[in-house]
Design an enzyme around this catalytic site. Structure first.
Site: not given
Length: 394
Positions: A380, A7, A179, A237, A90
């Site tokens: 995840e 990931n 996500h 961001r 991912r």
């Protein structure tokens, strides 16, 4: 079947080596703060824990470090890379081309590369992980699991922008959401824990941040859109911003489009507000009285609170909110900021429960809180491993 999960995030690499379908974790670890002066490296097995601090300048160096630890003669867990049957990656942006998990070939890699502009902090790192893994684990199947897939259930009223129709039909400009692997995993865990509560808001807070409105297990709206750059305030961001600011910077301040892009993606968010991009540093400074850090945390929470209100309206009710990911799971400070003065929505946080650190799913709301407030550790890597296994067994 041994499956290695990679990931590659914007500033981190998480990895796990699992045996499926037994769901046995052989080893796990993380490299975070990639690109900063000092990175943290962890490698955990049932008998060993390795923790190091050293500079990791980029994802390629990080992934090579992971491979070396897996193969280490004394503390490693495999003798040969041929033991690994598949590597699950991912991948953040699948555009309109990918709505399911796929085996990676040159065409898939080309599509991922075409989407660099839509996910410039992520897709390049994801593709780098794929390329390095193909070299190191050459006998393994390389599989891509896309973050955008879970959000494909959004209705048209939510995913369509109010721009000329041809930009959607011809150019695929729409809300995709990101996500998704995390939102899917934690929402399913929350629904099971709460015995099928149907209206949930999941709040994924890390270096990248997003929220999703989930009704009866399906996403109906999410904060990230065409790319992972909008919505909440993030590590570097800006999140949502009036598009006129972009044109002002170009026409009046002399920025080029590429410079504006760099400012909004890499120099804004918490970094732009505080000079720090890691929330742990920002919280520490805020506790020392740093006014800029205090304000940045309040701004971050304010935007999350506004979105809770919007999604409660979209869902026509609210049964639970779920905090997850690095900040959501570990920052009692941020959870308290978000949940304070939210009693109108039936959200009341328990201060002592909020301070508990645990790797288990837990309630942190007061007993009389109408809306449940959960902390659900995301996994995840497990979700990716499960999707890889399901693909390969068919």
């Amino acid at each position: 079947m041994k499956i290695l999960i990679i990931n590659s995030g914007s500033s981190s690499i998480k990895y796990q080596l699992m045996v499926m379908p037994e769901n046995e974790v052989i080893c796990s670890g993380m490299i975070d703060r990639i690109g900063l002066e000092t990175s943290n490296v962890t490698f955990k097995t049932s008998s060993n824990v390795i923790e190091e601090s050293l500079p990791i300048p980029n994802h390629k160096v990080g992934l090579q470090k992971v491979a070396n630890m897996l193969l280490d003669a004394e503390k490693g867990v495999i003798k040969s890379t041929s033991e690994i049957a598949a590597v699950g990656h991912r991948v953040v942006h699948g555009g309109s081309d990918f709505s399911d998990t796929v085996k990676i070939d040159e065409k898939v890699k080309a599509k991922i590369k075409q989407l660099f502009e839509l996910a410039p902090l992520h897709n390049p790192a994801n593709l780098e992980g794929i390329n390095v893994a193909e070299e190191i684990f050459s006998s393994a199947e390389q599989i891509a699991v896309f973050d955008t897939a879970f959000h494909q259930t959004m209705p048209e009223v939510a995913y369509k922008y109010a721009i000329p129709n041809y930009l959607l039909t011809e150019n695929k400009v729409r809300v995709y959401g990101f996500h998704g692997t995390s939102h899917k995993y934690v929402s399913e865990k929350a629904i099971k824990f709460l015995e099928n509560h149907s209206k949930i808001i999941t709040i994924h807070l890390g270096n990248g941040c997003s929220m999703a409105a989930i009704k009866d297990g399906k996403c109906i709206d999410t904060t990230m859109g065409f790319s992972p750059s909008n919505g909440l305030i993030m590590g570097t961001r800006a999140g949502d911003i009036d598009q006129s600011v972009i044109f002002y910077m170009i026409k009046n301040l002399g920025y080029t489009p590429d410079e504006v892009n760099a400012v909004l993606l890499k120099q804004s968010g918490m970094l732009g507000l505080t000079s720090y991009s890691d929330l742990r540093d920002i919280e520490a400074e805020a506790e020392k009285g740093n006014k800029e850090c205090k304000l940045a945390l309040q701004m971050n929470a304010y935007r999350i609170k506004k979105t809770i209100g919007a999604y409660a309206a979209a869902l026509n009710g609210l049964n639970a909110i779920v905090f997850t990911a690095g900040i959501g799971e570990n920052s009692s400070y941020m959870r308290n900021l978000v949940c304070t003065d939210m009693d109108y929505f039936g959200i009341e946080i328990d201060a002592s429960k909020n301070q508990v650190r645990s790797k288990e799913i837990r309630e942190i709301n007061k007993e009389n809180s109408i809306v449940k407030v959960l902390v659900v550790p995301t996994d995840e890597e497990y979700e990716i491993a499960n999707q890889v296994f399901q693909l390969l067994k068919n």
